[in-house]
Design an enzyme around this catalytic site. Structure first.
Site, short mmCIF file in Angstrom:
data_model
loop_
_atom_site.label_atom_id
_atom_site.label_comp_id
_atom_site.label_asym_id
_atom_site.label_seq_id
_atom_site.Cartn_x
_atom_site.Cartn_y
_atom_site.Cartn_z
N TYR A 1 21.94 -30.16 -27.87
CA TYR A 1 21.74 -28.84 -27.26
C TYR A 1 22.67 -28.62 -26.06
O TYR A 1 23.44 -27.66 -26.01
CB TYR A 1 20.28 -28.68 -26.83
CG TYR A 1 19.89 -27.27 -26.50
CD1 TYR A 1 19.56 -26.36 -27.49
CD2 TYR A 1 19.83 -26.83 -25.18
CE1 TYR A 1 19.19 -25.06 -27.20
CE2 TYR A 1 19.46 -25.53 -24.87
CZ TYR A 1 19.14 -24.66 -25.88
OH TYR A 1 18.78 -23.37 -25.57
N ILE B 1 23.84 -20.40 -28.03
CA ILE B 1 23.31 -21.58 -28.72
C ILE B 1 22.06 -21.23 -29.52
O ILE B 1 21.87 -21.70 -30.63
CB ILE B 1 23.00 -22.70 -27.71
CG1 ILE B 1 24.16 -22.90 -26.74
CG2 ILE B 1 22.65 -23.99 -28.42
CD1 ILE B 1 25.48 -23.16 -27.41
N GLU B 2 21.21 -20.40 -28.96
CA GLU B 2 19.93 -20.11 -29.59
C GLU B 2 20.05 -19.19 -30.80
O GLU B 2 19.43 -19.44 -31.83
CB GLU B 2 18.98 -19.49 -28.56
CG GLU B 2 18.46 -20.46 -27.50
CD GLU B 2 17.44 -21.42 -28.06
OE1 GLU B 2 16.93 -21.18 -29.16
OE2 GLU B 2 17.13 -22.42 -27.39
N SER B 3 20.79 -18.11 -30.65
CA SER B 3 20.78 -17.08 -31.69
C SER B 3 22.16 -16.58 -32.07
O SER B 3 22.26 -15.66 -32.89
CB SER B 3 19.96 -15.88 -31.20
OG SER B 3 20.58 -15.29 -30.05
#
Length: 586
Positions: free
Chosen positions: A298, A193-195
């Site tokens: 998220y 999800i982040e990168s």
């Protein structure tokens, strides 16, 4: 005579005992009722009669032995236990009736009337996906947003495949760490999800690495950010810091969905949202809170990735295979070494080396600052063997402290290097022409600069540029003088500030020290002798962008690295690196 009698007795026993044992064994093997030398015929024997037969003492005369004519005469419960199927019975003169198998062996739990009991499988997982499926433990989220993100990934199989292929280098290590800590396996999905598992990803607000740490958050977890490396991109260091952070957030909120929201939005924002809902008499779960759109999506994004891994067939997705084994191994360095030499000896490309060691974007690895590198599993052994046989120099670059303020051109000329090459190696922007005293540059390792870089420089190297950079860091005006001071025993920030007639805030800002930093004897600090008051307000302005709440980060998973905003360019300037760095603090 006594001796002869003893010898005769011993000889007799030697032959008599084996004979007696053989007779006893043959008696035990004889059919029931023949052990006494008598043959009897019984018209009809019930289970009760057989049980009674086994209970007779063999030493009693047969007339004196009790008999049972029916099952009712047996002890209570004896008639309820018939002979086991598939087993034959035999008796002997001692009244013993051993059970002897007479049929095929049956598997455990396969006897008639038995009930099978489900047990956990002992088989090793076929691949890493199966291993992860066994350890998913967070409560599932079932909302329309989850289904939207499922369809988004399912409709873009090429994007999903690229992301999974990138993760194959790092995911096994993250899974191992999560299991070692006893964490739910969903935490290993956070980099998706982040990168999108791109270790070089940088957000518009300067969050970096697989786990997208902000500069200030990274420093609070001891992720070094200086002129030579950025530990927010380091695979091992950032993973350890991210799991520490997630564990802390879970202890704070007692709920994994809120902990994930706090990872994205900031724990302070989540706490305020909870307090606001409580005051209004509303629920305080993840779905109840008011939050920015990014944070609202998220956990659904993470749930969608989990669903894709848990049941890819349902969504028509094929996941590339990831083996349940490590991709890389760690190697400890004892001396400085060039990245080019590591790649040559390990038989890997420099690009592949940087994928496993993304914190290093310089041509040299300083052993005092980063003693561990990662290499593909098989190549690590090759590298160690070849390094032992290597006869030439390990490093052709080193770090040099600028002794006094000078131009970039003058520094390049001093080391017989072109100005273009010096700027390229040290990330010095074109618009900057001046270097201030105390700056640390990478230069060729020649003559007096042949020794390995010491720890305080490897951990605290900064590039300090002149006023023409336009940076928010404190820059000396005309006539102002920079100097370096060495920390002595008993020195504190307050005592050094008084000694040099500067404020503690300025001293901390110039050297990028945390408020609770402890000075180390021998540590070198930068001091601006005639710093003006207006510089004191510049440092907080430089830190304000690094202290922005996590809500301002945008997930890098949906961005390609080539589409980063142009506003990112200044953040990679040498001056920005200086603003992120800190002096070695122990």
């Amino acid at each position: 005579m006594t001796t002869i009698a003893h010898n005769l007795a011993r000889s007799t026993l030697r032959f008599a005992l084996p004979l007696a044992a053989a007779l006893w064994l043959s008696a035990c093997a004889a059919p029931s009722g023949l052990g006494t030398g008598q043959s009897e015929t019984f018209p009809h024997r019930t289970a009760a009669d057989l049980a009674a037969q086994t209970s007779r003492p063999a030493s009693l005369p047969r007339a004196a032995q009790p008999s049972h004519s029916s099952a009712a005469d047996l002890p209570q419960g004896a008639s309820e236990h018939p002979s086991q199927p598939g087993l034959a019975q035999s008796g002997g003169s001692l009244g013993l009736r051993p059970l002897i198998p007479s049929g095929p062996l049956l598997a455990l739990g396969s006897t008639p009337g038995s009930t099978s009991v489900a047990v956990a499988t002992l088989e090793a997982p076929r691949d890493l996906w199966e291993r992860m499926r066994r350890s998913f433990a967070m409560p599932d989220l079932d909302t329309d947003l989850v289904r939207q993100h499922e369809q988004w990934h399912a409709s873009r199989p090429q994007n999903l495949e690229r992301m999974v292929q990138r993760s194959s280098k790092y995911l096994f290590h993250i899974v191992e760490e999560a299991e070692r800590r006893g964490l739910p396996m969903e935490v290993a999905l956070v980099p998706f999800i982040e990168s999108a598992f791109n270790p070089q990803a940088v957000s518009p607000v300067r969050a970096a690495g697989l786990w997208q740490f902000m500069p200030a958050t990274g420093r609070s977890f001891d992720l070094m950010q200086n002129a030579f490396r950025d530990d927010r991109r380091d695979v091992l260091a950032s993973t350890n810091a991210a799991l520490d952070y997630l564990e802390r957030l879970h202890r704070m909120f007692g709920d994994w969905q809120l902990a994930l929201a706090a990872y994205n939005w900031g724990n302070g924002n989540v706490q305020r949202a909870i307090r606001a809902n409580r005051a209004a008499g509303l629920g305080t779960s993840y779905l109840d809170l008011r939050m920015p759109n990014e944070t609202r999506n998220y956990v659904p994004k993470l749930q969608a990735i989990e669903n894709l891994i848990r049941d890819p067939q349902r969504l028509g997705v094929t996941l590339p295979l990831i083996g349940n084994h490590p991709f890389f191994d760690s190697v400890t360095l004892e001396r400085d070494i060039d990245v080019a030499l590591v790649a040559e000896l390990a038989d890997v490309s420099i690009e592949n080396f940087r994928q496993l060691n993304p914190a290093h974007d310089k041509p040299i690895i300083m052993a005092a600052g980063t003693p561990t590198i990662l290499l593909p599993w098989d190549n690590a052994l090759t590298f160690q063997q070849r390094l032992r046989e290597h006869q030439g120099p390990w490093a052709t670059w080193t770090a040099w402290r600028v002794p006094e303020s000078m131009s970039v051109a003058a520094a390049a000329q001093r080391h017989d290097l072109s100005e273009t090459r010096l700027r390229e190696v040290n990330d010095i922007p074109r618009r900057s022409s001046q270097l201030r005293a105390g700056s640390t540059l990478l230069v060729p390792r020649l003559g007096s600069h042949a020794a390995d870089v010491p720890e305080h420089i490897a951990d605290g190297g900064q590039i300090l540029l002149g006023r023409d950079t336009g940076s928010a860091s404190s820059n000396p005006a005309q006539g102002q003088r920079s100097s370096r001071v060495t920390v002595r025993s008993g020195d504190t920030l307050s005592s050094l500030a008084r000694r040099h007639s500067v404020s503690v805030a300025n001293l901390r800002s110039w050297n990028q020290l945390r408020p609770n930093a402890t000075l180390r004897v021998g540590q070198v600090l930068l001091v601006q002798r005639a710093a003006s008051n207006r510089n004191a307000s510049a440092a907080p302005a430089a830190r304000s962008s690094a202290s922005r709440p996590a809500a301002q980060r945008s997930s890098a998973a949906s961005r390609a690295p080539s589409n980063r905003p142009t506003a990112q360019a200044p953040s990679r300037s040498a001056q920005a690196l200086a603003s992120q760095s800190k002096v070695a603090v122990r």
